[in-house]
Design an enzyme around this catalytic site. Structure first.
Site, PDB file in Angstrom:
ATOM      1  N   ASP A 176      28.894  29.178  58.359  1.00 53.78           N
ATOM      2  CA  ASP A 176      29.384  29.276  57.142  1.00 53.78           C
ATOM      3  C   ASP A 176      28.331  28.660  55.958  1.00 53.78           C
ATOM      4  O   ASP A 176      27.473  27.559  56.566  1.00 53.78           O
ATOM      5  CB  ASP A 176      30.486  28.363  56.920  1.00 53.78           C
TER       6      ASP A 176
ATOM      7  N   ILE B 216      25.399  34.711  56.158  1.00 57.67           N
ATOM      8  CA  ILE B 216      25.628  36.018  56.877  1.00 57.67           C
ATOM      9  C   ILE B 216      24.538  37.104  56.357  1.00 57.67           C
ATOM     10  O   ILE B 216      24.319  37.952  57.182  1.00 57.67           O
ATOM     11  CB  ILE B 216      26.748  36.461  56.772  1.00 57.67           C
TER      12      ILE B 216
ATOM     13  N   THR C 159      40.945  43.239  52.275  1.00 61.17           N
ATOM     14  CA  THR C 159      41.900  42.746  51.520  1.00 61.17           C
ATOM     15  C   THR C 159      42.655  43.984  50.996  1.00 61.17           C
ATOM     16  O   THR C 159      42.165  45.066  50.767  1.00 61.17           O
ATOM     17  CB  THR C 159      41.235  42.025  50.213  1.00 61.17           C
ATOM     18  N   ASP C 160      44.128  44.000  50.616  1.00 58.97           N
ATOM     19  CA  ASP C 160      44.875  45.015  50.090  1.00 58.97           C
ATOM     20  C   ASP C 160      44.434  45.339  48.449  1.00 58.97           C
ATOM     21  O   ASP C 160      44.440  46.464  48.238  1.00 58.97           O
ATOM     22  CB  ASP C 160      46.249  44.484  49.662  1.00 58.97           C
ATOM     23  N   GLU C 161      43.397  44.569  47.835  1.00 53.10           N
ATOM     24  CA  GLU C 161      42.784  44.787  46.699  1.00 53.10           C
ATOM     25  C   GLU C 161      41.873  46.063  46.682  1.00 53.10           C
ATOM     26  O   GLU C 161      41.541  46.711  45.741  1.00 53.10           O
ATOM     27  CB  GLU C 161      41.858  43.679  46.131  1.00 53.10           C
TER      28      GLU C 161
ATOM     29  N   TYR D  21      34.693  42.230  42.827  1.00 49.07           N
ATOM     30  CA  TYR D  21      35.034  41.649  44.027  1.00 49.07           C
ATOM     31  C   TYR D  21      35.550  42.779  45.126  1.00 49.07           C
ATOM     32  O   TYR D  21      35.108  42.948  46.149  1.00 49.07           O
ATOM     33  CB  TYR D  21      35.856  40.497  44.107  1.00 49.07           C
TER      34      TYR D  21
ATOM     35  N   LYS E 297      34.302  44.537  48.512  1.00 47.49           N
ATOM     36  CA  LYS E 297      34.944  44.437  49.941  1.00 47.49           C
ATOM     37  C   LYS E 297      35.164  45.999  50.524  1.00 47.49           C
ATOM     38  O   LYS E 297      35.175  46.289  51.523  1.00 47.49           O
ATOM     39  CB  LYS E 297      36.358  43.718  49.550  1.00 47.49           C
TER      40      LYS E 297
ATOM     41  N   ASN F 137      48.072  38.618  49.191  1.00 41.94           N
ATOM     42  CA  ASN F 137      47.624  37.211  48.840  1.00 41.94           C
ATOM     43  C   ASN F 137      48.205  36.087  49.830  1.00 41.94           C
ATOM     44  O   ASN F 137      49.382  36.008  50.206  1.00 41.94           O
ATOM     45  CB  ASN F 137      48.339  36.828  47.451  1.00 41.94           C
TER      46      ASN F 137
ATOM     47  N   LYS G 195      42.512  29.250  42.961  1.00 43.80           N
ATOM     48  CA  LYS G 195      43.079  30.367  43.104  1.00 43.80           C
ATOM     49  C   LYS G 195      44.463  29.726  42.571  1.00 43.80           C
ATOM     50  O   LYS G 195      45.074  28.711  42.274  1.00 43.80           O
ATOM     51  CB  LYS G 195      43.387  30.722  44.515  1.00 43.80           C
TER      52      LYS G 195
ATOM     53  N   PRO H 178      40.088  40.391  32.666  1.00 48.65           N
ATOM     54  CA  PRO H 178      39.669  41.627  32.376  1.00 48.65           C
ATOM     55  C   PRO H 178      40.066  42.576  33.490  1.00 48.65           C
ATOM     56  O   PRO H 178      39.821  42.193  34.805  1.00 48.65           O
ATOM     57  CB  PRO H 178      38.153  41.394  32.317  1.00 48.65           C
TER      58      PRO H 178
END
Ligand code: NAD
Ligand code: DAU
Length: 341
Positions: free
Chosen positions: A33, A60, A125-127, A153, A157, A182, A192, A277
């Site tokens: 990390d 990374i 992610t589901d995004e 973002y 991803k 989420n 968050k 936005p």
């Protein structure tokens, strides 16, 4: 079994390390990390008690460091949580999102290929599916929904997911991908929605709800996400994508009101502010594949999970008080100063 967890000092990564230590005490776990603003070594104090756990400070996207680590450690499995994860910060500075989320993933994939890891798991992610309209509750994201991203973002991803699939197809790398909704629970950085609102309510500060508060998120208690990833590692099919979500859709306003009610604070603390936005309207996961193929089901209902989470923040001021100075206070001023004045 030697497991590399990247981003293990963040919210989900630290919960995952605790879950894996509890479930597989014989696994050797290395946590790589960078300790960005979102990485917190305080979250791992108990994990460090285990002789099977080791922390490595590094990026990374640093190819030399990653290659050296893989050469020394010869990991069996890699689970990549490391990412820039906050949509609002991606509006302020997209470039670091591309560097970590895309380039960092590619560096890990290269090392995994070179050193023959048996499983590379990408935490997505589901995004990546974009959003759903508010007036179509019949629609859900499945694993075959098209990628249709909204923010830097989610675009980064999605780029990472495509690279993971490309390394499988081109080089035969044994990969899996999970796309979760989420998460909420202990150790989530208080920028968050849920921890931000809990801490602001505790201090009787205004709670900034974007737009009208009608946007919908599909909330999952973090340990249920960890259980799902472990199941994918044990029983998942290489080359496959698994959506993770518990059919737990709530409007942001409902979540915020639940927090206020639980803390016995007035709704007058709610302040509707200028919208984010490109704000995604609704996320909703169809978890049929992971349920049918791996037998995964969520175990924590939202009503219990949110109470547990609020209690955790109330009982751990030592964890969050250290965060609320310096970089954090500058961020809050940049993000909310004008909106709340
Ligand atoms: P987080 O922001 O809390 O933690 C991210 C961690 O990654 C931090 O410890 C940070 O120091 C580390 N990191 C950042 N850049 C790094 C780099 N270049 N090299 C090494 N480490 C680096 O994030 P989170 O909420 O725990 O999310 C973890 C993963 O899960 C992310 O990949 C995110 O996209 C995904 N995800 C999150 C959610 C959610 O609701 N939080 C839901 C679905 C998927
Ligand atoms: O869906 C999975 C994603 O969930 C993850 O991939 C991301 O890493 C994670 O951050 C999360 O993204 P969101 O943008 O949905 O989470 P956030 O907590 O930032 O916001 C949740 C909702 O609350 C969203 O509709 C925006 C709203 N919101 C958020 C903040 C911080 C507010 O109304 N006010 C706020 O101050």
């Amino acid at each position: 079994m030697k497991l590399l967890v990247t981003g293990g000092a963040g919210f989900i990564g630290s919960n995952f390390i605790y879950y894996m230590q509890k479930t597989h005490p014989d696994y050797e776990i290395v946590n790589l990390d960078l300790l960005t603003y979102a990485g917190n070594p305080d979250s791992l104090k108990e994990a460090e008690q285990s002789p099977n756990y080791r922390f490595v400070h590094g990026d990374i996207a640093d190819s030399a460091l990653v290659t050296d680590l893989f050469e020394k450690e010869r990991f069996d499995t890699v689970v990549n949580f490391a990412a820039e994860s906050h949509v609002d910060r991606a509006v302020l500075n997209p470039s670091v999102f591309v560097r970590t989320n895309v380039l960092g993933t590619q560096v890990l994939l290269d090392a995994a290929k070179t050193y023959g890891v048996k499983r590379y798991h990408q935490v997505s992610t589901d995004e990546v599916y974009g959003d759903l309209p508010l007036d179509r509750p019949d629609l859900f994201f499945t694993e075959t929904s098209p990628l249709h991203t909204s923010s830097p973002y989610s675009a980064a991803k999605a780029g990472a997911d495509l690279l993971v699939l490309a390394y499988h197809r081109t080089f035969g790398l044994p990969v899996t991908i999970s796309r979760c909704s989420n998460n909420y629970g202990p150790y989530q950085f208080p920028e968050k929605l849920i921890p931000l609102m809990i801490l602001r309510a505790l201090k009787d500060e205004p709670l900034p709800v974007y737009g009208t508060g009608e946007n919908i998120r599909d909330w999952l208690y973090v340990e249920d996400h960890c259980i799902a990833i472990d199941m994918i590692l044990q029983k998942g099919t290489v080359g496959e994508i698994y959506n993770i979500g518990g059919h737990n859709e709530k409007t942001n306003l409902h979540v915020v009101k639940t927090i206020l009610e639980t803390l016995n604070k007035p709704e007058a603390l709610i302040s509707f502010v200028t919208d984010r936005p490109g704000h995604d309207r609704r996320y909703a996961i169809d978890p049929a594949k992971i349920s049918a193929e791996l037998g995964w089901m969520p175990t924590v209902a939202f009503e219990n999970g949110i109470r547990k989470t609020i209690r955790w923040y109330v009982e751990h001021p030592d964890w969050w008080q250290r965060i609320l100075t310096g970089e954090y206070s500058r961020y809050i001023e940049t993000m909310y100063g004008k909106r709340l004045s």
